[in-house]
Design an enzyme around this catalytic site. Structure first.
Site, PDB file in Angstrom:
ATOM      1  N   ALA A   1      -0.614   5.313   5.629  1.00  0.00           N
ATOM      2  CA  ALA A   1       0.585   5.112   5.738  1.00  0.00           C
ATOM      3  C   ALA A   1       1.378   6.142   4.666  1.00  0.00           C
ATOM      4  O   ALA A   1       0.897   6.099   3.583  1.00  0.00           O
ATOM      5  CB  ALA A   1       1.087   3.725   5.785  1.00  0.00           C
ATOM      6  N   PRO A   2       2.636   6.612   4.836  1.00  0.00           N
ATOM      7  CA  PRO A   2       3.569   7.118   3.966  1.00  0.00           C
ATOM      8  C   PRO A   2       3.685   6.596   2.568  1.00  0.00           C
ATOM      9  O   PRO A   2       3.778   7.448   1.381  1.00  0.00           O
ATOM     10  CB  PRO A   2       4.830   7.483   4.769  1.00  0.00           C
ATOM     11  CG  PRO A   2       4.476   7.193   5.837  1.00  0.00           C
ATOM     12  CD  PRO A   2       3.368   6.195   6.059  1.00  0.00           C
ATOM     13  N   ARG A   3       3.579   5.198   2.530  1.00  0.00           N
ATOM     14  CA  ARG A   3       3.569   4.799   1.237  1.00  0.00           C
ATOM     15  C   ARG A   3       2.423   4.786   0.333  1.00  0.00           C
ATOM     16  O   ARG A   3       2.654   4.501  -0.789  1.00  0.00           O
ATOM     17  CB  ARG A   3       4.129   3.198   1.331  1.00  0.00           C
ATOM     18  CG  ARG A   3       3.203   2.472   2.119  1.00  0.00           C
ATOM     19  CD  ARG A   3       3.652   0.992   2.342  1.00  0.00           C
ATOM     20  NE  ARG A   3       2.627   0.294   3.222  1.00  0.00           N
ATOM     21  CZ  ARG A   3       2.774   0.004   4.291  1.00  0.00           C
ATOM     22  NH1 ARG A   3       3.546   0.779   5.116  1.00  0.00           N
ATOM     23  NH2 ARG A   3       1.824  -0.803   5.097  1.00  0.00           N
ATOM     24  N   TYR A   4       1.278   5.144   0.946  1.00  0.00           N
ATOM     25  CA  TYR A   4       0.210   5.109   0.187  1.00  0.00           C
ATOM     26  C   TYR A   4      -0.443   6.637  -0.138  1.00  0.00           C
ATOM     27  O   TYR A   4      -1.212   6.793  -0.845  1.00  0.00           O
ATOM     28  CB  TYR A   4      -0.956   4.448   0.937  1.00  0.00           C
ATOM     29  CG  TYR A   4      -0.695   3.008   1.337  1.00  0.00           C
ATOM     30  CD1 TYR A   4      -0.800   2.196   0.338  1.00  0.00           C
ATOM     31  CD2 TYR A   4      -0.953   2.780   2.718  1.00  0.00           C
ATOM     32  CE1 TYR A   4      -0.486   0.612   0.599  1.00  0.00           C
ATOM     33  CE2 TYR A   4      -0.764   1.311   2.848  1.00  0.00           C
ATOM     34  CZ  TYR A   4      -0.357   0.342   2.039  1.00  0.00           C
ATOM     35  OH  TYR A   4      -0.405  -1.006   2.391  1.00  0.00           O
ATOM     36  N   ILE A   5       0.318   7.397   0.157  1.00  0.00           N
ATOM     37  CA  ILE A   5      -0.197   8.921  -0.040  1.00  0.00           C
ATOM     38  C   ILE A   5       0.958   9.629  -0.692  1.00  0.00           C
ATOM     39  O   ILE A   5       2.032   9.221  -0.485  1.00  0.00           O
ATOM     40  CB  ILE A   5      -0.865  10.012   1.478  1.00  0.00           C
ATOM     41  CG1 ILE A   5       0.564   9.868   2.380  1.00  0.00           C
ATOM     42  CG2 ILE A   5      -1.937   9.095   1.806  1.00  0.00           C
ATOM     43  CD1 ILE A   5       0.207  10.177   3.612  1.00  0.00           C
TER      44      ILE A   5
END
Length: 883
Positions: A143-147
């Site tokens: 997910a974008p919040r993790y990378i």
């Protein structure tokens, strides 16, 4: 109600029923005559045409097709622009980048996030951190919040230059965004792109980073260049029909398949555009349909692709490799289409033209940057000169300056004092220049050092001279730019896809024989479902079969489940198109009472489901003798004539070897004018076509019969191929054209059991270099002839009869002179498993072969006479049909 709707309604006010009007939107509307009817049809052709064209143009220009100038789609350009604005050298959350990009891109976070992940996976412009997915397995990113991501050093070097960037307002007018980024590199060719718009598509394949830079330099030097695709997934590619990437071109891409052993295959590289999951699914489907015969498939892919394929017993690994290419996604065809946006419209071009236009644009961008740099340096020089004169001449201490009533009077005084030094300035002195002089602080004046100021002026003049030189030699400056990129980043991007010429694989030759063909002679049925009837041969469901009847008629049909073909069948077998080695020997009677003929012919290609005739087609013709010979064998037959008065000869023999092989429509030679009672086989013969000539094509590591590559000689049925690898292993194989050889193959030749081989090797067990001479033994299994230790290394192998070797010493013995030895005198011929003789007690750096000084005497039998006689040719397997 929208403004557009209001405008349309106003235009229609006062219009009579049935009247056609033209509106401001250039669309025609027909007003219905009876508005009370429930069945009303609104005729609005212009509306659809205009709106559709607007939509199509928007998709083409603003979404799907990249721009030629920077090689980017709008969403990619906006992402990079946003990342540049956020750039502080640290990683940013992808979710933050996506949100920031939405200031410029009006299509939601999903499209931005997907485009950002795709850019990151190309490993060129974006430095990624975290789980960004896997292009090999098709696994999606986290997910974008993790990378996290940041611009790569390469992107910072080549993509951005605000001073030469053209800007426009964003979709809501709150921000500015670049029309195109000033990319000083053929980014479109390096990354590749794929997009589908309305009515057209773009598919540009990625190319190798270093080869692009080399081609750019070649173009600037007016030298020819060629560019071929290179994929992150590796694999093999055939570019013979690439056509420079233009529409209509095509490349064939293959997975790289190698053998672990005869029952295990491994795929280490996959075709471009495929994932390991898709590839495995295609393999399993082919196995379910019986095209290949495998036991199981294992996917061990992580950072590198590794698919292990376990074969069933009694399955040819060589044939399976070809079948994988023929029936699965291990081989795919890709058709490029170089469509880009240029001058605000789509343009179809080719790879060479895109590279040339990109290089020309880079040269222009560098010129503009140099001009801007030159202007800035001149401004610095101008101000330094002003400052130096202002302070050294102590203009600020002048009485008139100090007594100036206002700023204007002070500025006029400074201008007057500077007038004698006007020739020292690079341009005229402006009022802004004078104001800057007034703003100089006293601390600056007190610390002023005339020598340092002069040094600064000299340095600025040198920089200006350097810029002027680069402007005068702009081509050389551009070449240096490309070479600096290669030196800085080229090591990271080696070529991953190997360029080869692929042979065309005939599916019928490599498909697994997953069916059995049966025939019911009495009832005239043939097919794979006749399990209780006579077995003919193994076949596949894509094969063709040939049917020959007693009256001389024959057909080619697809393999059926069950089909009635007539009760007079005399021959059924699998038909191979363009097979010139299978020859049919026939004796037939022309008509009910005509002459009897002999003929030999091959059937290389005919139309399916069409009747043909072996005889001349005369009614009452009949086949008297028939045989099918897979290697053009010619037998001797015994002919018995029907007894009648005054018949001098009642029986005789005839050799088919005396009959030339002709076309299937030839009449043949007269056998006899008398009536024949019967014909029987008297003696089998050998092939009349001689040995089969075989070649080895090292480019594709395959044998062939078409004259491609190195000639290996003429092969009889009992002959073998010797295969020697660089690992010190060898084995013997047949000369079938389905054989594959590993990439480490060193020698492929016709096997001669009497040939003596000389091998220099490093024995890892002893730690010394040895020499041995031996003959290879007859075996089809892989045998190691340099020792079982995997660290042992074969240094040299030669079949020279009297080889001479040169030993070059190294290490502590490097000062010693090289030593030449005669291998025949140094060691005798021993068994293949013998250790050999140590070359020297001194440390040996290398072993080199020299030109021989002695040669064996040639004889009719070759270099060495053999006491063994040649084996007789094997008899044909096909049984003749007698009548």
């Amino acid at each position: 109600m929208s403004d557009e709707t209001k405008g349309t309604n106003e235009e229609l006010d006062g219009v009579t029923d049935g009247e056609v009007v033209e509106t401001s939107s250039n669309s025609s509307y027909e007003v219905p005559e009876n508005t009370d009817s429930q069945d009303i049809f609104h005729h609005i052709p212009g509306m659809y045409r205009t709106w559709f064209l607007d939509y199509a143009s928007y998709v083409i220009l603003e979404r799907a097709v990249p721009h030629l100038d920077d090689g980017l789609k709008p969403v990619q350009r906006r992402i990079l622009h946003s990342m540049k604005r956020l750039d502080d050298g640290r990683y940013n959350k992808v979710a933050n980048i996506v949100g920031h990009t939405m200031q410029f891109h009006p299509h939601g976070d999903a499209s931005i996030g997907g485009a950002l992940v795709t850019l990151g996976q190309k490993d060129l412009l974006i430095d990624c951190q975290g789980n960004w997915g896997n292009i090999l397995t098709g696994d999606s990113a986290a997910a974008p919040r993790y990378i996290e991501a940041r611009l790569s050093k390469f992107a910072l070097d080549v993509v951005f230059s605000p001073k030469v960037t053209e800007w426009k307002a964003s979709y809501d007018g709150r921000n500015k965004e670049p029309i195109t980024l000033p990319v000083k590199f053929p980014l479109l060719l390096a990354q590749g792109v794929e997009g589908i718009a309305v009515g057209l598509s773009s598919k540009i394949l990625p190319h190798n980073f270093n080869e692009i830079l080399d081609a750019a330099v070649a173009y600037l030097n007016d030298e020819p260049f060629e560019l071929y695709p290179d994929f992150q997934t590796g694999g093999l590619i055939d570019v013979s029909h690439y056509n420079d990437g233009e529409r209509g071109g095509r490349v064939r891409v293959r997975a790289k398949i190698s053998k672990i052993d005869n029952k295990t295959l491994v795929i280490n590289d996959i075709p471009y555009g495929k994932t390991t999951n898709v590839l495995i699914d295609s393999i399993l489907k082919a196995n379910e349909k019986g095209k290949i015969n495998i036991r199981k498939v294992e996917d061990n892919t992580s950072d590198h692709a590794e698919i292990i394929i376990h074969l069933e017993s009694k399955t040819s690994s060589d044939k399976t490799i070809d079948a994988l290419y023929a029936f699965t996604d291990c081989e795919v065809n890709i058709s490029p289409c170089c469509c880009v946006i240029h001058d605000k419209k789509p343009m179809f071009t080719n790879v060479s033209s895109m590279l040339k236009m990109s290089v020309d644009r880079t040269k222009e961008l560098l010129r503009r940057e140099l001009l801007i740099q030159r202007g800035e340096l001149l401004e610095q020089l101008h101000y330094c000169s002003l400052e130096k004169i202002f302070i050294e001449e102590r203009i600020y201490k002048d009485k008139k300056f100090e007594e100036s009533k206002n700023v204007d009077a002070a500025l006029d005084h400074i201008a007057t004092r500077l007038e004698p030094f006007r020739s020292l300035f690079v341009r005229d002195v402006t009022r802004e220049d004078l104001q800057r002089l007034l703003e100089i602080k006293m601390a600056r004046i007190l610390k002023f050092n005339s020598d340092k100021s002069e040094e600064q002026i000299v340095a600025l003049k040198q920089q200006i001279e350097s810029v002027d030189y680069n402007l005068e030699h702009l081509v050389a400056f551009t070449i240096a730019w490309y070479k600096s990129l290669k030196n800085k980043y080229g090591e990271k991007y080696p070529r991953l896809t190997e360029i080869r010429n692929f042979e065309t694989i005939e599916a019928s030759k490599v498909v697994e024989a997953n069916e059995k063909l049966y025939v019911n002679w009495a009832e005239g049925f043939v097919g794979t479902a006749l399990k209780k009837d006579d077995f003919v041969c193994n076949c596949s469901d894509i094969d063709d079969i040939i049917l020959i009847h007693k009256d001389g008629k024959y057909q080619i049909i697809k393999v059926p489940d069950k089909k009635y073909v007539g009760k007079d069948i005399i021959h059924v077998n699998v038909f191979r198109k363009n097979d010139k080695r299978t020859v049919y020997n026939v004796a037939y009677r022309d008509g009910k009472s005509g002459f009897n003929y002999l003929k030999r012919f091959a059937i290389t290609g005919v139309s399916r489901d069409k009747d043909y005739d072996i005889t001349q087609g005369t009614p009452g013709s009949k086949i008297l003798y028939f045989s099918a010979n897979s290697n053009a064998e010619a037998e001797t037959i015994h002919v018995v004539l029907k007894p009648r008065l005054r018949l001098k000869v009642s029986a005789f023999d005839r050799d088919f070897g005396e009959i030339a092989i002709k076309g299937r429509q030839s009449m043949g030679n007269i056998l006899t004018k008398n009536e024949v009672m019967r014909i029987t086989l008297k003696q089998r013969g050998s092939s009349t076509l001689g040995g089969r000539s075989v070649w080895f094509d090292r480019d594709v590591l395959r044998l062939n019969y078409d004259g491609r590559g190195e000639p290996l000689g003429d092969f009889q049925s009992e002959d073998k191929i010797l295969v020697v690898s660089s690992k010190g292993e060898y084995y013997l194989s047949g000369f079938e054209d389905t054989n594959h050889f590993d990439e480490d193959v060193k020698i492929v030749e016709k096997f001669d059991p009497e040939k003596i081989w000389t091998v220099a090797l490093f024995d890892a067990n002893e730690g010394f270099k040895y020499l041995k001479r031996f003959r290879f033994e007859v075996t089809s299994k892989r045998q190691n002839f340099i020792g079982e230790n995997p660290k042992s290394v074969m240094l040299l192998i030669t079949d020279t009869y009297y080889p001479r070797l040169k030993l070059v010493f190294g290490g502590k013995d490097a000062h010693r002179e090289p030593l030449e030895i005669d291998a025949d005198e140094f060691i005798g011929v021993k068994g293949m498993k013998a250790k050999g003789k140590r070359l020297h007690t001194w440390e040996i750096q290398s072993v080199e072969e020299l030109e021989p000084l002695r040669f064996p005497e040639k004889s009719e039998d070759g270099y060495e006479s053999s006491d063994e006689s040649e084996e007789d040719a094997s008899q044909a397997n096909d049984q003749p049909t007698l009548f």
